[in-house]
Design an enzyme around this catalytic site. Structure first.
Site, mmCIF file in Angstrom:
data_model
loop_
_atom_site.group_PDB
_atom_site.id
_atom_site.type_symbol
_atom_site.label_atom_id
_atom_site.label_comp_id
_atom_site.label_asym_id
_atom_site.label_seq_id
_atom_site.Cartn_x
_atom_site.Cartn_y
_atom_site.Cartn_z
ATOM 1 N N ASP A 106 50.709 36.662 35.763
ATOM 2 C CA ASP A 106 51.417 36.809 37.042
ATOM 3 C C ASP A 106 51.211 38.179 37.674
ATOM 4 O O ASP A 106 52.076 38.668 38.401
ATOM 5 C CB ASP A 106 52.925 36.537 36.869
ATOM 6 C CG ASP A 106 53.188 35.144 36.346
ATOM 7 O OD1 ASP A 106 52.399 34.238 36.679
ATOM 8 O OD2 ASP A 106 54.167 34.962 35.618
ATOM 9 N N LYS A 126 46.622 37.725 40.251
ATOM 10 C CA LYS A 126 45.201 37.348 40.155
ATOM 11 C C LYS A 126 44.794 36.462 41.327
ATOM 12 O O LYS A 126 43.726 36.623 41.907
ATOM 13 C CB LYS A 126 44.933 36.609 38.827
ATOM 14 C CG LYS A 126 45.177 37.452 37.590
ATOM 15 C CD LYS A 126 44.978 36.645 36.315
ATOM 16 C CE LYS A 126 46.030 35.582 36.119
ATOM 17 N NZ LYS A 126 47.380 36.093 35.868
ATOM 18 N N GLY A 149 49.862 29.745 37.375
ATOM 19 C CA GLY A 149 50.475 29.555 38.693
ATOM 20 C C GLY A 149 50.036 30.701 39.563
ATOM 21 O O GLY A 149 50.434 31.838 39.339
ATOM 22 N N HIS A 150 49.157 30.449 40.521
ATOM 23 C CA HIS A 150 48.583 31.511 41.352
ATOM 24 C C HIS A 150 49.029 31.290 42.797
ATOM 25 O O HIS A 150 48.727 30.254 43.380
ATOM 26 C CB HIS A 150 47.062 31.507 41.228
ATOM 27 C CG HIS A 150 46.574 31.730 39.823
ATOM 28 N ND1 HIS A 150 45.272 31.588 39.440
ATOM 29 C CD2 HIS A 150 47.235 32.090 38.697
ATOM 30 C CE1 HIS A 150 45.149 31.858 38.146
ATOM 31 N NE2 HIS A 150 46.342 32.147 37.674
ATOM 32 N N GLN A 192 46.467 33.587 32.996
ATOM 33 C CA GLN A 192 47.286 34.354 32.045
ATOM 34 C C GLN A 192 46.854 35.836 32.033
ATOM 35 O O GLN A 192 46.455 36.338 33.057
ATOM 36 C CB GLN A 192 47.258 33.736 30.638
ATOM 37 C CG GLN A 192 47.936 32.369 30.546
ATOM 38 C CD GLN A 192 47.086 31.206 30.992
ATOM 39 O OE1 GLN A 192 45.973 31.038 30.529
ATOM 40 N NE2 GLN A 192 47.589 30.369 31.883
#
Ligand code: GDP
Ligand code: IMO
Ligand code: MG
Length: 429
Positions: free
Chosen positions: A13, A16, A40-41, A223
């Site tokens: 988080d 990225k 989750g991006h 990650q």
């Protein structure tokens, strides 16, 4: 001209997605190489917010995107994400998205097992995203997995399914769960195969051709190094290698294909899920970071734990992750603080050490040694050039560079795509 790998330098988080989206403008192809829809991006482009879990972030700009063999793929999550993005006007077609035909699949019983284990673990739980990531990688390494290419041969699964279900039925029995309904599973796979197969290709061939043609490849990690199965805070990690070396193996390119490794680090630290976190702040300062930084998980909505920047951990990540330069994100979250702290070492039984020990008992004992630097009251939010940053913020960034022994290549000052300061162009190296 280098290809660029973007990896997280903390516990995920770090931003990225934003940086990959920004760099994707100049990339010819964007490749995911590990993890799955545990990622989750979040990308912010003007008024639009895009949340990606499995699809490479380049898809939002229409940059050709690849899901490499190192990813574990949940076909139903893939369809749901493609449909959700289509509703936002982002279209993934077999022309713009290619999926490695040798990707291992995440199946419904992987998700069940992830949740059953977490629920049974009480205080010792990992705090996984419950997406079945760990169980799917276990089956891959155990040589039992079904892969994307198997979706084209569902009538011939016999012996493969025997091995897979025998393994899982024993585990399920331990939790008092019914055996896997094989007919129902094959029927579900049959129903989704037609959706997935048009995207399936031997993507290693395309990627090697792209490399030979001098195309720019952007590898998108999920990650972060501290969640790496080998180098992270084991066992509170994810089930894949998140370091830059994985970009080669997880996409079917040799190691020389990865040039510049851009590590993404927040200007402070967050972690979601259980596990050690030496600089965690369980006080009003931690609350403030969480509130100003909107620190809630993209995938699970969980509140992220917050703390000061830990230079020991990021230096370690830079070393083991092979990081060439850092993108420092969310500097704006620190605006308005009287002072800011950086962890420069750990006190362990009277000594000061400059690395994070591997054993949980020692990890629990370390106490951070802090350096305090003066904060800044001006706003950095939205700054797009070095000249727009207050002197104290620049001093903070320079001190971080020194401590982590790695140059800052980019600084991000808001969620918005364009609010990014380029210091050193990763593609130009
Ligand atoms: P990822 O998993 O590494 O892609 O990061 P996430 O998207 O899960 O979390 C990063 C969050 O911070 C997202 O909501 C981004 O929109 C946001 N973000 C990224 N860069 C910045 C920044 O420089 N400043 C602020 N305030 N938010 C940022
Ligand atoms: P992105 O790509 C933050 C964490 C989970 C848990 C551990 C294991 O958005 O940075 P898993 O479901 O992978 O078995 O969970 O890893 N985790 C993440 N934390 N960002 C992520 O991805 C994460 N993916 C997994 O919270 O602690
Ligand atoms: Mg995330």
């Amino acid at each position: 001209m280098a290809n660029v790998a973007v990896i997280g330098a903390q516990w995920g988080d770090e931003g990225k997605g934003k940086i990959v989206d920004w760099l994707a403008e100049r990339a010819d192809v964007v490749v995911r190489f590990q993890g799955g829809h545990n990622a989750g991006h979040t990308l912010v482009v003007g008024e639009s917010v895009y949340k990606l879990s499995l699809l490479p972030s380049g898809i939002v700009r229409g940059t050709p995107s690849v899901i490499g063999n190192g990813v574990v793929l949940d076909p139903w999550a893939l369809r749901a994400e493609i449909e959700r993005l289509a509703a936002q006007g982002v279209v993934a077609t077999p022309e713009t998205l290619r999926i490695a035909d040798n990707c291992a699949l995440i199946l419904p019983f992987h998700r069940d097992l992830d949740a059953l284990r977490e629920d049974a673990s009480g205080a010792g739980k990992i705090g996984t995203t419950r997406r079945g990531i760990g169980p799917a990688y276990e089956d891959k390494v155990g040589r039992r997995a079904l892969r994307v290419c198997d979706l084209a041969h569902l009538d011939d699964l016999g012996p493969q399914l025997d091995r897979l279900t025998a393994h899982h039925d024993a585990l399920r029995a331990g939790f008092g769960e019914a055996p896997i309904d094989r007919d129902a599973l094959v029927a579900e796979l049959r129903a989704i195969a037609g959706f997935v197969l048009p995207f399936a290709k031997p993507v290693w061939r395309d990627l090697n051709l792209a490399k030979e043609a001098g195309k720019r490849i952007l590898f998108e990690g999920a990650q972060g190094v501290l969640l790496d199965i080998d180098h992270g805070t084991y066992p509170f990690v994810t089930s894949s290698n998140t370091i830059a070396g994985t970009a080669a193996g997880g996409s079917g390119l040799g190691p020389a294909a990865v040039g510049f490794v851009l590590g993404i680090a927040k200007a402070y630290t967050t972690r979601v899920g259980s596990g050690p976190f030496p600089t965690e702040l369980e006080d009003a300062v931690g609350e403030r970071l969480g509130t100003r930084g909107h620190e809630f998980g993209t995938v699970t909505g969980r509140k992220r734990r917050c703390g000061w920047f830990d230079a020991v951990l990021v230096r370690q990540s830079a070393a083991v992750g092979g990081i060439t330069g850092i993108a420092l994100t969310k500097i704006d979250v620190l605006d308005g603080m009287d002072e800011v702290r950086i962890c420069t070492g750990y006190r362990l039984r009277g000594d000061v050490i400059d690395y994070f020990p591997a054993h949980a008992a020692e990890q629990a004992l370390v106490e951070p040694v802090y350096e305090t630097v003066e904060g800044w009251h001006e706003s950095t939010a939205g700054a797009r050039s070095w000249a727009e940053l207050p002197a104290q913020a620049i001093k903070y960034i320079r001190r971080i560079e020194e401590l982590i022994r790695c140059p800052v290549a980019l600084v991000s000052t808001s969620p918005e795509r364009a609010d990014t300061i380029l210091v050193r162009d990763p593609f130009a190296d």
